[in-house]
Design a protein around this motif. Structure first.
Motif, mmCIF file in Angstrom:
data_model
loop_
_atom_site.group_PDB
_atom_site.id
_atom_site.type_symbol
_atom_site.label_atom_id
_atom_site.label_comp_id
_atom_site.label_asym_id
_atom_site.label_seq_id
_atom_site.Cartn_x
_atom_site.Cartn_y
_atom_site.Cartn_z
ATOM 1 N N GLY A 155 -47.930 15.391 -8.836
ATOM 2 C CA GLY A 155 -48.306 16.746 -8.472
ATOM 3 C C GLY A 155 -47.358 17.413 -7.503
ATOM 4 N N GLU A 156 -46.532 16.647 -6.781
ATOM 5 C CA GLU A 156 -45.544 17.248 -5.905
ATOM 6 C C GLU A 156 -44.464 17.922 -6.733
ATOM 7 O OE1 GLU A 156 -45.247 14.969 -1.751
ATOM 8 O OE2 GLU A 156 -44.581 13.706 -3.421
ATOM 9 N N HIS A 157 -43.750 18.849 -6.102
ATOM 10 C CA HIS A 157 -42.697 19.582 -6.787
ATOM 11 C C HIS A 157 -41.345 19.210 -6.184
ATOM 12 C CE1 HIS A 157 -46.131 21.917 -8.164
ATOM 13 N NE2 HIS A 157 -45.349 22.470 -9.073
ATOM 14 N N VAL A 158 -40.393 18.881 -7.048
ATOM 15 C CA VAL A 158 -39.049 18.508 -6.599
ATOM 16 C C VAL A 158 -38.046 19.528 -7.128
ATOM 17 C CG1 VAL A 158 -39.544 16.056 -6.409
ATOM 18 C CG2 VAL A 158 -38.748 16.975 -8.596
ATOM 19 N N VAL A 159 -36.977 19.711 -6.377
ATOM 20 C CA VAL A 159 -35.938 20.664 -6.759
ATOM 21 C C VAL A 159 -35.093 20.059 -7.877
ATOM 22 C CG1 VAL A 159 -33.917 21.944 -5.985
ATOM 23 C CG2 VAL A 159 -35.880 21.662 -4.461
ATOM 24 N N THR A 160 -34.979 20.757 -8.991
ATOM 25 C CA THR A 160 -34.192 20.282 -10.134
ATOM 26 C C THR A 160 -32.930 21.116 -10.344
ATOM 27 O OG1 THR A 160 -35.559 21.653 -11.598
ATOM 28 C CG2 THR A 160 -36.186 19.347 -11.328
ATOM 29 N N HIS A 161 -32.878 22.290 -9.769
ATOM 30 C CA HIS A 161 -31.680 23.123 -9.854
ATOM 31 C C HIS A 161 -31.469 23.758 -8.485
ATOM 32 C CE1 HIS A 161 -29.047 26.531 -10.828
ATOM 33 N NE2 HIS A 161 -28.683 25.821 -11.884
ATOM 34 N N GLY A 162 -30.255 23.640 -7.984
ATOM 35 C CA GLY A 162 -29.971 24.139 -6.650
ATOM 36 C C GLY A 162 -30.080 23.075 -5.585
ATOM 37 N N ALA A 163 -30.240 21.796 -6.013
ATOM 38 C CA ALA A 163 -30.391 20.717 -5.031
ATOM 39 C C ALA A 163 -29.126 20.534 -4.199
ATOM 40 C CB ALA A 163 -30.752 19.411 -5.745
ATOM 41 N N PHE A 164 -27.953 20.735 -4.824
ATOM 42 C CA PHE A 164 -26.713 20.594 -4.065
ATOM 43 C C PHE A 164 -26.601 21.676 -2.993
ATOM 44 C CE2 PHE A 164 -25.376 18.129 -7.804
ATOM 45 C CZ PHE A 164 -24.855 17.015 -7.158
ATOM 46 N N ARG A 165 -27.066 22.888 -3.317
ATOM 47 C CA ARG A 165 -27.019 23.967 -2.337
ATOM 48 C C ARG A 165 -27.965 23.659 -1.163
ATOM 49 N NH1 ARG A 165 -25.325 29.420 -2.002
ATOM 50 N NH2 ARG A 165 -24.061 28.870 -3.808
ATOM 51 N N ILE A 166 -29.141 23.156 -1.479
ATOM 52 C CA ILE A 166 -30.078 22.807 -0.412
ATOM 53 C C ILE A 166 -29.528 21.650 0.416
ATOM 54 C CG2 ILE A 166 -32.383 21.866 0.052
ATOM 55 C CD1 ILE A 166 -33.396 23.447 -2.321
ATOM 56 N N ASP A 167 -28.921 20.668 -0.264
ATOM 57 C CA ASP A 167 -28.324 19.547 0.465
ATOM 58 C C ASP A 167 -27.238 20.043 1.416
ATOM 59 O OD1 ASP A 167 -28.079 16.427 0.476
ATOM 60 O OD2 ASP A 167 -26.016 17.161 0.359
ATOM 61 N N PRO B 242 -37.219 14.796 -13.430
ATOM 62 C CA PRO B 242 -35.963 15.052 -14.134
ATOM 63 C C PRO B 242 -34.789 14.427 -13.378
ATOM 64 C CG PRO B 242 -37.296 17.042 -14.048
ATOM 65 C CD PRO B 242 -37.965 16.038 -13.148
ATOM 66 N N SER B 243 -33.836 13.895 -14.114
ATOM 67 C CA SER B 243 -32.704 13.224 -13.472
ATOM 68 C C SER B 243 -31.894 14.176 -12.608
ATOM 69 C CB SER B 243 -31.802 12.596 -14.541
ATOM 70 O OG SER B 243 -31.347 13.589 -15.459
ATOM 71 N N SER B 244 -31.931 15.482 -12.924
ATOM 72 C CA SER B 244 -31.169 16.444 -12.125
ATOM 73 C C SER B 244 -31.737 16.603 -10.721
ATOM 74 C CB SER B 244 -31.140 17.808 -12.825
ATOM 75 O OG SER B 244 -32.459 18.305 -13.014
ATOM 76 N N ALA B 245 -32.943 16.082 -10.480
ATOM 77 C CA ALA B 245 -33.544 16.191 -9.150
ATOM 78 C C ALA B 245 -33.005 15.135 -8.192
ATOM 79 C CB ALA B 245 -35.067 16.053 -9.251
ATOM 80 N N VAL B 246 -32.378 14.092 -8.738
ATOM 81 C CA VAL B 246 -31.975 12.945 -7.926
ATOM 82 C C VAL B 246 -30.527 13.095 -7.490
ATOM 83 C CG1 VAL B 246 -31.726 10.448 -7.847
ATOM 84 C CG2 VAL B 246 -33.613 11.469 -9.137
ATOM 85 N N LEU B 247 -30.315 13.033 -6.189
ATOM 86 C CA LEU B 247 -28.969 12.964 -5.631
ATOM 87 C C LEU B 247 -28.737 11.509 -5.239
ATOM 88 C CD1 LEU B 247 -28.906 16.136 -3.356
ATOM 89 C CD2 LEU B 247 -28.265 15.920 -5.756
ATOM 90 N N TRP B 248 -27.682 10.944 -5.775
ATOM 91 C CA TRP B 248 -27.487 9.503 -5.661
ATOM 92 C C TRP B 248 -26.082 9.216 -5.204
ATOM 93 C CZ3 TRP B 248 -28.973 5.791 -10.238
ATOM 94 C CH2 TRP B 248 -28.952 4.481 -9.785
ATOM 95 N N THR B 249 -25.945 8.501 -4.112
ATOM 96 C CA THR B 249 -24.638 8.035 -3.687
ATOM 97 C C THR B 249 -24.801 6.629 -3.156
ATOM 98 O OG1 THR B 249 -22.807 8.340 -2.148
ATOM 99 C CG2 THR B 249 -24.927 9.178 -1.455
ATOM 100 N N GLY B 250 -24.161 5.671 -3.820
ATOM 101 C CA GLY B 250 -24.311 4.285 -3.417
ATOM 102 C C GLY B 250 -25.753 3.837 -3.566
#
Length: 612
Positions: free
Chosen positions: A391-403, A342-350
């Motif tokens: 099969g891996e699991h990525v964070v889709t909500h709360g990623a900014f908090r974890i970051d 899901p696109s919400s899992a990706v944190l993108w800067t530059g």
């Protein structure tokens, strides 16, 4: 309630009493056993005291907090917990408590393999089918007498008279026919030859028969329409002399037209001949038309960096007109299975793309910062070409908090690319702090904490003024969003975000050369990705969260390309429950778009992005 000091005094008195008891009543075998047990108990008590003094206490939401005794977190006020409940797992990993994970509302999704599908939007234009254009030419030298069709755009039907032509050669040919008819019984071949001559000059059989029946020469002959259609060009006027082969009119059959779209290079993988495409004109957005792609140009336009994609559409009622602007939509697929998240899992800067991978087998919530290589955006997902496995699991909500937790713990994160250097955001200003009161070393350190990752390549000196002006317009549209957030007006904020998207659509990337063009495409994709996230935000806070990331990407673009004027990157550490957030301003005064109702002046100027 007894204090800790009283408790320790009580423990000491108890131990002293037991020791005195063993001295007073010791001597027998059983008493010796009691004495040994008491001594062992006292030693355990001492060990517990030492262990308690060595315990480190931390906050479940702010792992960077380290205290020697229990109490409250100095940042958020939560009760501290033993640091042993969290794990120190290196620069790219971090464990959190169950409580912290629940408060962050962390949600994850499984990395999947599937055939990516994408909705491709293409700008286009209605054009005349060049195969349906007919030229009306002069087949003999002569002079134009009458013009029945004297303007472009006039409708015409096959066989209708468009004008008349006076030609001495035609008059001579008619006389030859009439003379040949007088001797037809003896020389029939001469009659046939005279008729063929007139036919080669495009006189119809009906006209030839009319000449024969009348027995008289016609001084003017008709110019007739060979097809039905619309007159695109008129190249003659009355009394104009024309030569054989001159193009008199251009007539187009518009019962079927071409729709020519402009596709960028990165969209070509989703397109193929035979695909259906739906489109609408600007004037009638609700009225959609359908067509099929019949041709994709094999050559890329070097100026616009686009490829012409052609579809054919029926137009029996003539509602579609040449040069109408249209917007097309094509549903394409990649043809093979690929990894998607899901696109919400990706944190993108530059140029960096980051996801947080959740270790589902760990006893406690455990996360890893993982840089990934992005493929194309496909709907609400991204294709991942490197960095993840199915099969891996990525964070889709709360990623900014974890970051934020990774930043506070000085681990690898979206903004902290050098763990161990203390690069996580720290100091802040509530709007009333005088920078002159700060020590210069402290000020320099504060600025270093917030430095954007410098672009690998900048193009300021080679960017055309026209492109720089368009990027300046994008920043102006961004500032309108900021103002709406300062006013806490959700409806206006969404409207201004739509304006920002429209302004991005108007940026003419054909003004850029290849390297700068590719760099802008990276930034544009990131900006549009986070703008699309706003559609799923169900509150003003959700919009502000996406606005934070949009701000980071836009600041990066300003550094790469430059704008007309001055821009300041500003930061407030109190936003989003002390996670911190950035924004761009055209003035040094702090007006906080994240906490306008409670802390409008909270923040500081981190850096000046551009001066021209």
């Amino acid at each position: 309630m007894p204090t800790r000091t009283n408790i320790w005094i009580g423990v000491a008195l108890l131990a002293t009493g037991m020791l005195l008891g063993s001295l007073l009543f010791g001597g027998s075998g059983s008493d010796s056993g009691t004495s040994d047990a008491s001594t062992e108990h006292a030693e355990h008590a001492d060990n517990d005291i030492d262990a308690a003094s060595d315990e480190v206490w931390t906050c479940s939401m702010h792992p960077s907090v380290r205290e020697e005794q229990p109490g409250s977190c100095p940042i958020c006020g939560m009760d501290l917990i033993p640091a042993s409940q969290t794990e120190d797992t290196g620069d790219f990993m971090l464990s959190m408590t169950e409580t912290a994970t629940e408060l962050a509302q962390v949600q994850t999704s499984r990395v999947e393999e599937k055939v990516p599908t994408r909705e491709v939007r293409l700008p286009g234009r209605i054009e005349v089918d060049e195969r349906r254009i007919t030229s009306v030419t002069a087949h003999v030298d002569g002079r134009i007498r009458d013009l029945n069709v004297d303007f472009t755009g006039a409708p015409i039907r096959e066989g209708e008279t468009m004008g008349t032509l006076y030609s001495p050669d035609l008059i001579s040919a008619q006389r030859e026919l009439l003379e040949a008819l007088q001797h037809e019984d003896r020389r029939p071949e001469m009659v046939e030859s005279a008729r063929r001559k007139l036919q080669l000059w495009e006189l119809s059989e009906e006209e030839i028969q009319r000449i024969e029946a009348a027995g008289e020469v016609q001084t003017e002959v008709r110019i007739t329409a060979p097809v039905s259609g619309i007159v695109l060009e008129r190249n003659i006027s009355r009394e104009q002399y024309v030569q054989e082969g001159s193009v008199l009119y251009e007539v187009a059959d518009m019962s079927a037209l071409w729709v020519v779209f402009e596709a960028y290079e990165e969209d070509l993988q989703w397109l193929s001949t035979g695909q259906p495409v739906t489109f609408h004109t600007r004037g009638q957005r609700s009225n959609t038309h359908e067509a099929d792609i019949t041709y994709i140009d094999p050559v890329v336009n070097p100026d616009s960096r686009t490829v012409r994609v052609r579809a054919e559409v029926s137009n029996p009622e003539g509602h579609l007109k040449p040069d109408m602007l249209v917007q097309g939509v094509i549903q394409g697929d990649a043809g093979a299975e690929q990894l998607t998240v899901p696109s919400s899992a990706v944190l993108w800067t530059g140029p960096r793309s980051l996801v947080y991978v959740h270790d589902t087998e760990a006893d406690t919530p455990h996360f890893e910062a993982r840089e990934v290589t992005l493929g194309p955006r496909v709907g609400s997902d991204y294709v991942i070409t490197d960095g993840l496995e199915a099969g891996e699991h990525v964070v889709t909500h709360g990623a900014f908090r974890i970051d934020s937790e990774f930043q506070l713990a000085d681990r690898r994160s979206m903004m902290n690319i050098e763990p161990g250097t203390g690069a996580a955001p720290g100091g802040h200003d509530h709007g009333d702090m005088d920078h002159d009161d700060m020590d210069h070393d402290d000020m320099d350190a504060s600025e270093d904490e917030h430095d954007l990752e410098a672009p690998e390549e900048t193009f300021r000196d080679e960017i055309p003024d026209a492109f720089r002006a368009q990027l300046t317009d994008v920043v102006s549209a961004y500032l309108a969003v900021r103002d709406a957030l300062i006013d806490s007006d959700e409806s206006d904020a969404r409207a201004r975000l739509d304006d920002l998207q429209a302004t991005l659509d108007d940026v003419d990337m054909s003004l850029l050369d290849s390297d700068a063009h590719d760099a802008w495409m990276e930034d544009l994709t990131a900006l549009e990705s986070h703008l699309s996230h706003v559609d799923h935000a169900d509150s003003l806070d959700g919009i502000r969260a996406e606005f934070n990331t949009i701000s980071l990407v836009l600041a990066y673009s300003i550094q790469r390309f430059g704008i007309d004027g001055v821009a300041y990157r500003q930061y407030c550490p109190m936003a989003f429950d002390n996670e911190g957030a950035y924004w761009i301003s055209d003035e040094e005064e702090i007006r906080n778009p994240y906490l306008p109702d409670t802390m409008l002046g909270c923040g500081e100027v981190i850096e000046q992005l551009d001066v021209r």
